[in-house]
Design an enzyme around this catalytic site. Structure first.
Site, PDB file in Angstrom:
ATOM      1  N   ASP A  64      13.810  15.496  52.251  1.00 50.87           N
ATOM      2  CA  ASP A  64      13.108  15.429  53.650  1.00 50.87           C
ATOM      3  C   ASP A  64      11.994  14.785  53.560  1.00 50.87           C
ATOM      4  OD1 ASP A  64      11.490  16.942  52.006  1.00 50.87           O
ATOM      5  OD2 ASP A  64      11.466  18.843  53.190  1.00 50.87           O
ATOM      6  N   SER A  65      11.592  13.780  52.601  1.00 52.12           N
ATOM      7  CA  SER A  65      10.709  12.957  52.800  1.00 52.12           C
ATOM      8  C   SER A  65      11.044  11.872  53.822  1.00 52.12           C
ATOM      9  CB  SER A  65      10.601  11.974  51.417  1.00 52.12           C
ATOM     10  OG  SER A  65      11.845  11.718  50.879  1.00 52.12           O
ATOM     11  N   ASP A 103      18.404  17.548  50.943  1.00 52.14           N
ATOM     12  CA  ASP A 103      17.324  18.642  50.872  1.00 52.14           C
ATOM     13  C   ASP A 103      17.277  19.642  52.335  1.00 52.14           C
ATOM     14  OD1 ASP A 103      15.193  18.707  49.157  1.00 52.14           O
ATOM     15  OD2 ASP A 103      14.297  17.208  50.085  1.00 52.14           O
ATOM     16  N   LYS A 133      19.091  21.058  47.624  1.00 52.17           N
ATOM     17  CA  LYS A 133      18.030  21.291  47.204  1.00 52.17           C
ATOM     18  C   LYS A 133      17.024  21.995  48.057  1.00 52.17           C
ATOM     19  CE  LYS A 133      14.598  17.891  46.352  1.00 52.17           C
ATOM     20  NZ  LYS A 133      13.376  18.622  47.030  1.00 52.17           N
ATOM     21  N   GLU A 135      12.978  24.141  48.055  1.00 51.45           N
ATOM     22  CA  GLU A 135      11.555  24.141  47.391  1.00 51.45           C
ATOM     23  C   GLU A 135      11.379  25.665  47.059  1.00 51.45           C
ATOM     24  OE1 GLU A 135       8.472  22.243  49.631  1.00 51.45           O
ATOM     25  OE2 GLU A 135       9.649  20.230  49.800  1.00 51.45           O
ATOM     26  N   GLU A 198       7.670  18.842  40.638  1.00 52.31           N
ATOM     27  CA  GLU A 198       6.642  17.633  41.118  1.00 52.31           C
ATOM     28  C   GLU A 198       5.279  17.770  40.788  1.00 52.31           C
ATOM     29  OE1 GLU A 198       7.523  17.132  45.347  1.00 52.31           O
ATOM     30  OE2 GLU A 198       5.939  15.672  45.870  1.00 52.31           O
TER      31      GLU A 198
END
Ligand code: KIV
Length: 276
Positions: A64-65, A103, A133, A135, A198
């Site tokens: 999602d960057s 993401d 993925k 978070e 991260e």
């Protein structure tokens, strides 16, 4: 029986593209634990997915960057499911063998398990994702369990979690040994097949890598993880600044501006196109 020959237009069925039977599976990635370190990179479109694959990188993240490096947002939080699906489809079209992780964007898994499962299924069915993925490791362990139970492999992401960076210590290096180790164990126990670490202290990342049975994928987490991931635009030097842990392997930003400047100048001076 007729001895009539089929007309020349009638040909046996030939798929335009061979069916893709060779995508690397989440299980195959999991089995890389403790073996040679491997590279992971983000990609957001077909050509760069293909370049990554041609470079021998076979684990690609549609991160999602996307929000920061492609869509021009300041953060990842505005990124929508539709945007992730759109870019995931492009990366899938550009690749044939890579395992593509997609993401789950902010808001797609926070509400409850059912919504998280529904959105993970969309990323697979509409986006073509091989795995997803997400978070976090507190409430999110339940989300991971629910998505894995629905048959979708999950990568966890702990340490700095950009979607919620505003809530805690932001982008500071994570050093809390007991907390991070507990989170890594929680997501492993919930069924994640790999964990992104991260901006985690290198010794702590090494300890986590030793303590869990699934591959760790580090970003700003030192050299001892099972794998490393970088954001494509950071490693290709597409922006003037990159995070301090990212190595710039090229300067594509300035190369692109130089090329465009030369083109504009050729047009101005009528040296392009050449006379026929
Ligand atoms: O969105 C992303 O690119 C990521 C990587 C930084 C791991 O989550």
């Amino acid at each position: 029986m007729s001895d009539k020959q089929p007309s020349p237009e009638v040909r046996p069925y030939e798929p335009v593209q061979a069916p893709n039977l060779r995508r690397i599976t989440a299980n195959a990635i999991r089995r890389r634990k403790g073996k040679d370190a491997f590279a992971v990179v983000t990609a957001y479109d077909a050509p760069f997915g293909r370049f990554a694959e041609e470079a021998g990188i076979d684990l690609i993240l549609v991160g999602d960057s996307l929000g920061n490096v492609v869509l021009g947002y300041d953060e990842t939080t505005p990124v929508t499911m539709e945007e992730m699906i759109h870019h995931s489809r492009a990366v899938m079209r550009g690749t044939s063998r890579a395992h593509v992780i997609v993401d789950m964007p902010f808001g797609s898994y926070q509400v409850n398990d059912d919504e998280a499962v529904r959105n993970a299924i969309r990323l697979v069915k509409e986006g073509g994702a091989c795995s997803v993925k997400l978070e976090g490791a507190q409430r999110e362990a339940d989300r991971i369990r629910a998505i894995v139970a629905a048959g979708i492999p999950v990568v966890a992401h702990i340490g700095v979690t950009p979607q919620t960076a505003g809530l805690g210590p932001g982008y500071k290096v994570r050093t809390n040994h007991d907390r991070l180790l507990a989170e890594a164990r929680a997501v492993e126990e919930a069924g994640a097949y790999a964990i992104v670490l991260e901006v985690v202290d290198a010794d702590l990342a090494a300890a986590i890598t030793k303590a869990v049975s699934i591959p760790t994928i580090g970003i700003g987490a030192g050299p001892h993880c099972d794998a490393q991931v970088l954001v494509l635009h950071d490693l290709l030097g597409m922006y003037p600044h990159s995070p301090r842990f990212a190595k710039r392997y090229a300067e594509l930003g300035s190369a692109a501006v130089d090329a465009l400047r030369s083109y504009a100048s050729d047009v101005r001076e009528r040296t392009f196109p050449s006379a026929q």
